[in-house]
Design a protein around this motif. Structure first.
Motif, PDB file in Angstrom:
ATOM      1  N   ASP A  27       7.847 -12.747  -5.626  1.00 56.85           N
ATOM      2  CA  ASP A  27       6.701 -13.383  -6.280  1.00 56.85           C
ATOM      3  C   ASP A  27       5.464 -12.495  -6.331  1.00 56.85           C
ATOM      4  OD1 ASP A  27       8.195 -15.737  -6.713  1.00 56.85           O
ATOM      5  OD2 ASP A  27       7.700 -16.445  -4.697  1.00 56.85           O
ATOM      6  N   SER A  28       5.650 -11.183  -6.473  1.00 59.98           N
ATOM      7  CA  SER A  28       4.539 -10.221  -6.619  1.00 59.98           C
ATOM      8  C   SER A  28       3.588 -10.226  -5.441  1.00 59.98           C
ATOM      9  CB  SER A  28       3.768 -10.490  -7.917  1.00 59.98           C
ATOM     10  OG  SER A  28       4.601 -10.339  -9.034  1.00 59.98           O
ATOM     11  N   LEU A  29       4.148 -10.364  -4.244  1.00 64.28           N
ATOM     12  CA  LEU A  29       3.356 -10.310  -3.019  1.00 64.28           C
ATOM     13  C   LEU A  29       3.766  -9.099  -2.200  1.00 64.28           C
ATOM     14  CD1 LEU A  29       3.540 -14.079  -2.044  1.00 64.28           C
ATOM     15  CD2 LEU A  29       1.603 -12.882  -3.086  1.00 64.28           C
ATOM     16  N   GLY A  37      -5.782  -2.817  12.585  1.00 66.09           N
ATOM     17  CA  GLY A  37      -4.833  -3.205  13.619  1.00 66.09           C
ATOM     18  C   GLY A  37      -3.979  -4.408  13.273  1.00 66.09           C
ATOM     19  N   GLY A  38      -3.959  -4.798  12.018  1.00 69.04           N
ATOM     20  CA  GLY A  38      -3.177  -5.962  11.629  1.00 69.04           C
ATOM     21  C   GLY A  38      -2.567  -5.798  10.256  1.00 69.04           C
ATOM     22  N   SER A  39      -1.913  -6.855   9.813  1.00 71.27           N
ATOM     23  CA  SER A  39      -1.319  -6.854   8.480  1.00 71.27           C
ATOM     24  C   SER A  39      -1.712  -8.144   7.774  1.00 71.27           C
ATOM     25  CB  SER A  39       0.196  -6.724   8.563  1.00 71.27           C
ATOM     26  OG  SER A  39       0.750  -7.806   9.280  1.00 71.27           O
ATOM     27  N   GLU A  40      -1.632  -8.097   6.452  1.00 71.90           N
ATOM     28  CA  GLU A  40      -1.994  -9.255   5.629  1.00 71.90           C
ATOM     29  C   GLU A  40      -1.050  -9.347   4.446  1.00 71.90           C
ATOM     30  OE1 GLU A  40      -6.137  -9.524   4.440  1.00 71.90           O
ATOM     31  OE2 GLU A  40      -6.685  -8.208   6.096  1.00 71.90           O
ATOM     32  N   GLU A  41      -0.939 -10.530   3.884  1.00 69.56           N
ATOM     33  CA  GLU A  41      -0.185 -10.739   2.657  1.00 69.56           C
ATOM     34  C   GLU A  41      -1.171 -10.739   1.499  1.00 69.56           C
ATOM     35  OE1 GLU A  41       1.962 -14.527   0.900  1.00 69.56           O
ATOM     36  OE2 GLU A  41       3.111 -13.662   2.568  1.00 69.56           O
ATOM     37  N   VAL A  42      -0.881  -9.925   0.473  1.00 69.80           N
ATOM     38  CA  VAL A  42      -1.745  -9.847  -0.700  1.00 69.80           C
ATOM     39  C   VAL A  42      -0.900  -9.921  -1.964  1.00 69.80           C
ATOM     40  CG1 VAL A  42      -3.468  -8.443   0.512  1.00 69.80           C
ATOM     41  CG2 VAL A  42      -1.713  -7.312  -0.857  1.00 69.80           C
TER      42      VAL A  42
END
Length: 69
Positions: A27-29, A37-42
């Protein structure tokens, strides 16, 4: 509707951040290293990004590929 005041948007800080794509999702994420120091969904719906690319993200939406991995 959110109203902005002053020099920046109160919902997202009105800044774009350079992040690195760690994993592409359906789904284009994408999951990105946020450099703090972290990760994210974009969302990467507006760009052609690949794992390892550095992308410019504003309000959780990739708006440009800065460099390819």
């Amino acid at each position: 509707m959110t109203e902005c005041h002053g020099d920046h948007c109160i919902t997202c800080g009105d800044i774009a951040m350079e992040v690195t794509v760690l994993r592409l999702l359906p789904d284009s994420l994408a999951i990105v290293d946020n450099g703090q120091g972290g990760s994210e969904e974009v969302s990467v719906a507006l760009v052609s990004a690949a794992v390892g690319d550095t992308i410019l993200v504003h309000a959780s939406e990739a708006i440009a590929v800065v460099s390819t991995g």
